[in-house]
Enzyme design. Structure first.
Site, PDB file in Angstrom:
ATOM      1  CB  ALA A 158      94.037 -36.598   8.192  1.00  0.00           C
TER       2      ALA A 158
ATOM      3  CG  HIS B  83      99.973 -36.751  13.083  1.00  0.00           C
ATOM      4  ND1 HIS B  83      99.311 -37.241  11.990  1.00  0.00           N
ATOM      5  CD2 HIS B  83     100.347 -35.480  12.758  1.00  0.00           C
ATOM      6  CE1 HIS B  83      99.276 -36.313  11.047  1.00  0.00           C
ATOM      7  NE2 HIS B  83      99.893 -35.239  11.481  1.00  0.00           N
TER       8      HIS B  83
END
Length: 282
Positions: A32, A37
Site C-alpha cells: 500500500a 515509502h
C-alpha cells in the site's frame, strides 16, 4: 523492474549482482505504498547501485486479526509506482509460506527494554513479530544498507538494537517523517480513513507542534496533561497515549535534563483506524 516471489530466486539474482561489486539497499514495506515509502526508496537509490523493496503483510506483528485482514494489499499498484521511480528496483513479494515455511510464529527477542515502552504496552507480541520478519528479510536479501522511516521511531530504535545485539552486517538508516500537505504523517492506514476522520486527523500533528512549543517552558507532566485535555474535548479522535520520552531509552521523562534529547510520541484512534506520530522536542 523485476518481481520475485521466492527467496531462492532473489538470493540467486542478488548474489550475481554482488559478485560484480554492486551495492544493495533495502526498503522493507507492507505494501500500500505512498510517497513516504517513495522517499525511502529515493534515499536508498542515492546510496546504492540496486534497491530491493519487499512487499509483505507480516501476520506475526498484528495483535488484532481484524486489522490484519483489513490491511490494504495493492501489489499491482505498488509495482507500478516503484517502476515510475526507477528501473533499478527489485521487488520481493513473498508468500507467507516462503517466509515462514508453514510455521507462522515469532521468534522471542530482547531489545534491551525498548520493547516494553509505548507500543509494547498496547500491542502484545508486536515487536517480536517485527524482529522476526526484519531479521529474516535481512538474512534473505543481505543488504549493505536498510532504510526505515522515523514515523515508526520505536520500531527504528528496536531494529537498530537488534542489529547490534545479533551483530548483523547491515547499516540502519532512519529517514524523516513524510507528511501530507495538511501535516498528517503518511501511512498506508490513511487510505482507510472515512472522510470526516480524514478531515480532522491533521489535529494530531497540530497538537504535537503545540506540545513541542510548550515543552520549552513547561514540564513534561504539564505538557502531557494539556495534550490529554485537548483530545478529551475532541468529538472524533480518541487518544490512546501521549508520552514524552528519552530518545535513547524511550522511557517516559520525569524531569528534563539539558544533556538529553526528548521526543513526543502519540497514538490516536480515528474511528477504528489507529494512527501514530511523533516529533523531536529539542
Amino acid at each position: 523492474m523485476m518481481v520475485f516471489t521466492k527467496k531462492e530466486e532473489i538470493q540467486k539474482y542478488l548474489t550475481r549482482l554482488k559478485s560484480k561489486g554492486q551495492s544493495v539497499g533495502f526498503v522493507p514495506t507492507m505494501g500500500a505504498l505512498h510517497q513516504g515509502h517513495v522517499s525511502l526508496v529515493q534515499k536508498a537509490l542515492e546510496d546504492n547501485d540496486i534497491v530491493v523493496v519487499s512487499i509483505f503483510v507480516n501476520p506475526t506483528q498484528f495483535d488484532n486479526r481484524e486489522d490484519l485482514d483489513k490491511y490494504p494489499r495493492t501489489l499491482e499498484r505498488d509495482t507500478k509506482l516503484l517502476n515510475s521511480v526507477s528501473t533499478h528496483i527489485l521487488v520481493y513479494a513473498p508468500t507467507v509460506n516462503d517466509i515462514y515455511d508453514n510455521r507462522i510464529e515469532s521468534e522471542k527477542f530482547s531489545f534491551g527494554g525498548l520493547e516494553f515502552e509505548m507500543e509494547g504496552k498496547f500491542r502484545a507480541g508486536h515487536f517480536d513479530g517485527v524482529g522476526t520478519i526484519v531479521k529474516r528479510l535481512f538474512e534473505i536479501v543481505k543488504p549493505q544498507n536498510a532504510y526505515f522511516g522515523e514515523k515508526d521511531f520505536q520500531q527504528l530504535a528496536i531494529i537498530k538494537a537488534m542489529v547490534k545485539i545479533h551483530r548483523l552486517p547491515v547499516r540502519i538508516i532512519g529517514c524523516p517523517i513524510f507528511r501530507e500537505l495538511n501535516g498528517l504523517a503518511m501511512s498506508s492506514r490513511n487510505e482507510r480513513l472515512k472522510p470526516e476522520y480524514k478531515k480532522v486527523a491533521p489535529f494530531i500533528y497540530k497538537t504535537l507542534k503545540s506540545a513541542k512549543k510548550q515543552f520549552g517552558t513547561k514540564s513534561a507532566k504539564q505538557v502531557t496533561e494539556w495534550v490529554e485535555e485537548q483530545f478529551a474535548k475532541h468529538e472524533l479522535l480518541k487518544l490512546e497515549y501521549f508520552i514524552i520520552a528519552d530518545v535513547e531509552t524511550l522511557k517516559p521523562v520525569k524531569r528534563k535534563s539539558k544533556n538529553k534529547l526528548y521526543r513526543a510520541f502519540i497514538a490516536v484512534y480515528a474511528d477504528d483506524i489507529r494512527l501514530i506520530d511523533n516529533i523531536a522536542l529539542n
